[in-house]
Design an enzyme around this catalytic site. Structure first.
Site, PDB file in Angstrom:
ATOM      1  N   GLU A  86       0.808  -1.218   0.000  1.00 17.97           N
ATOM      2  CA  GLU A  86       0.000   0.000   0.000  1.00 17.97           C
ATOM      3  C   GLU A  86       0.841   1.269   0.000  1.00 17.97           C
ATOM      4  OE1 GLU A  86      -2.514  -0.642   3.398  1.00 17.97           O
ATOM      5  OE2 GLU A  86      -4.115  -1.510   2.171  1.00 17.97           O
ATOM      6  N   GLU A 117       6.387 -22.635   6.947  1.00 21.96           N
ATOM      7  CA  GLU A 117       6.895 -21.839   8.062  1.00 21.96           C
ATOM      8  C   GLU A 117       7.828 -22.616   8.978  1.00 21.96           C
ATOM      9  OE1 GLU A 117       3.828 -21.907  11.689  1.00 21.96           O
ATOM     10  OE2 GLU A 117       2.981 -20.992   9.899  1.00 21.96           O
TER      11      GLU A 117
END
Length: 274
Positions: A86, A117
């Site tokens: 953003e 992960e």
């Protein structure tokens, strides 16, 4: 790391304060979720001094050309990528200034990548595509504070001279130990036990907003309180920029819009008129 994780008391895994959720009326579910969410802002307020220390350490590095990397898995990784993605349209900065990295790669944004992960060295390997330097900062995000992908990336990065930070929702975690700056935001058990996409995710999003917004302001991407470097990617943003120029320069709407589109940003338009 496995032994450390076994001994750690994870607040994020503690039982919800509510039970028999499936028997609750919709209104009661919504009210209780809202009650739990109200805890988050105060928990974030408590760690503002730690956030301040981290931001003030990042700033001189970014002024020298250093970058900020977010690394996470699952929800934490997605939030890092969201925040990073953003910034270019909002502040007109290159995509390379702030970069989000998620365990499992871009496909993990929409689909869980099994076991991604749990590979300790992979986070640092993924960072190598960006050729990290000592002016860069690596901020690990993990609600549990134990995610191997994140913890080891931060640990190795610190050993290579990068500034490191960790955002977690438990106390005394391997992530906090690995990082130069640990931000431990304790929001308590989740409404749905262990569902850290809820309060923990909200806390992480708030902290990332604080870090990136403050950095952009201090790096000169704001004038007054206006996003003068925003990219003019749609009609709404062109209208916003036009009105900024109207207010600043006393022009009619049509003239302000012409000037904006010619210059390419509010800041450039203002410079042309100064």
């Amino acid at each position: 790391m496995k032994e450390e994780n076994h001994k750690l008391v994870k607040i994020t895994e503690q039982p919800s304060r509510y039970n028999h959720l499936e028997q609750m009326p919709v209104l009661e579910i919504l009210e209780h979720i809202n009650e739990e969410d109200s805890i988050v802002a105060e928990a974030v307020r408590q760690v503002i001094p730690k956030v301040q220390m981290l931001v003030e350490a990042i700033l001189p590095r970014m002024k020298r050309g250093g970058r900020l990397f977010y690394v996470g898995a699952g929800t934490s990784g997605r939030l890092g990528i969201l925040d990073a993605s953003e910034l270019p349209p909002t502040y007109g900065v290159p995509e390379t200034w702030v970069v989000g990295i998620i365990a499992g790669g871009d496909q993990a944004l929409r689909h869980a990548v099994e076991g991604a992960e749990d590979v300790p060295e992979q986070g640092w390997r993924d960072l190598q595509a960006y050729h990290p330097t000592a002016d860069d900062t690596l901020l690990g995000i993990a609600a549990s504070g134990t995610t191997p992908y994140v913890v080891e990336a931060v640990r190795i990065a610190r050993g290579h001279g990068l500034l490191t930070g960790g955002i977690t929702n438990n106390l005394n975690t391997p992530l906090a130990e690995a990082a130069d700056y640990a931000i431990e935001t304790i929001v308590g058990p989740e409404f749905v036990t262990g569902s850290t996409r809820m309060k923990c995710g909200t806390a992480q999003k708030m902290i990332l907003n604080m870090i990136s917004t403050t950095l952009m302001i201090r790096l000169g991407r704001i004038q007054g309180n206006r996003m003068v470097n925003m990219q003019l990617t749609n009609a709404k943003l062109i209208d916003r920029g036009t009105r900024m120029l109207q207010e600043s320069l006393g022009l009619c709407y049509e003239e302000a819009q012409r000037l904006l589109l010619e210059a390419g940003s509010v800041e450039k338009a203002l410079r042309r008129q100064s």
